[in-house]
Design an enzyme around this catalytic site. Sequence first.
Site, PDB file in Angstrom:
ATOM      1  N   GLY A  11       0.833  -1.186   0.000  1.00 45.69           N
ATOM      2  CA  GLY A  11       0.000   0.000   0.000  1.00 45.69           C
ATOM      3  C   GLY A  11       0.872   1.240   0.000  1.00 45.69           C
ATOM      4  N   TYR A  12       0.642   2.154  -0.946  1.00 48.62           N
ATOM      5  CA  TYR A  12       1.402   3.410  -0.993  1.00 48.62           C
ATOM      6  C   TYR A  12       0.487   4.615  -1.194  1.00 48.62           C
ATOM      7  CZ  TYR A  12       0.841   3.041  -6.082  1.00 48.62           C
ATOM      8  OH  TYR A  12       0.317   2.940  -7.347  1.00 48.62           O
ATOM      9  N   GLY A  13      -0.794   4.333  -1.465  1.00 47.89           N
ATOM     10  CA  GLY A  13      -1.788   5.385  -1.629  1.00 47.89           C
ATOM     11  C   GLY A  13      -2.940   5.137  -0.664  1.00 47.89           C
ATOM     12  N   SER A  14      -4.143   4.981  -1.194  1.00 42.99           N
ATOM     13  CA  SER A  14      -5.306   4.792  -0.324  1.00 42.99           C
ATOM     14  C   SER A  14      -5.251   3.491   0.467  1.00 42.99           C
ATOM     15  CB  SER A  14      -6.591   4.833  -1.147  1.00 42.99           C
ATOM     16  OG  SER A  14      -6.649   3.759  -2.072  1.00 42.99           O
ATOM     17  N   GLU A  89      -8.508  -1.185  -8.246  1.00 39.51           N
ATOM     18  CA  GLU A  89      -7.420  -0.474  -8.928  1.00 39.51           C
ATOM     19  C   GLU A  89      -7.573  -0.531 -10.448  1.00 39.51           C
ATOM     20  OE1 GLU A  89      -5.571   1.158  -6.993  1.00 39.51           O
ATOM     21  OE2 GLU A  89      -5.970   0.163  -5.093  1.00 39.51           O
TER      22      GLU A  89
END
Length: 223
Positions: A11-14, A89
């Site tokens: 996870g790097y965003g939401s 995604e």
Amino acid sequence: MTFQDGIWVVGYGSLIFKPPPHYTHRVPGTIQNYKRRMWQSSTDHRGTCDTPGRVATLVPCPKSITIVVAYFIPAKYAKLVKEYLDFREKEGYILHSVDVHLSPSESQKLELEQSFAKLPVDPLTCRPIVQSMVYIGVEGNSSYVGPEDIDLTASVVSKAVGPSGDNYEYLKLLYQSLEEIATSMNAALHEVEDEYLKSLFLATELKINQSFGTKDLIIAQPS
């Protein structure tokens, strides 16, 4: 990792503040040679077709370091979670694999000691490395906006709203979550990765404050 063993998801965003279902462990870490940029347009979560928002993607950048989290999904849920993420995604993101240099807490080190012992270790940091799946909006996909001036991105984020909520809320939750993760790693966010997200967050707040100020001024004027 295979579906038989379970999977690790980056996870790097939401996904940092809205995690996937069925995970059993959430371990902070970093990835190398990527930088986080909000250069992916969003019409299905934080914007609409008429007013697309902006969400995070990873951009290749040699020697860069980016803070992420890695979620472990048990084998019995691996296929279900992948199907969930494939849909979540779907707007331009493609599945990739990346090495995550884990920074587990002391309690996680004890709890997962046997599992970590089976992983390769970074010779410089002595941190365990796990291969994880990650969804990236790469250059050339239909939702990729490419390099964009921070002021322009801030203007978009300050106004866009989508089915998942305000675009500003996305940015704020992401920035605050990353600051907390950096603190758990005994560092400040700017000491680990570049200051792009901080600059964008401050620029977006300025746009919003200016907008409210203008509205207040208009309301205050006599009719």
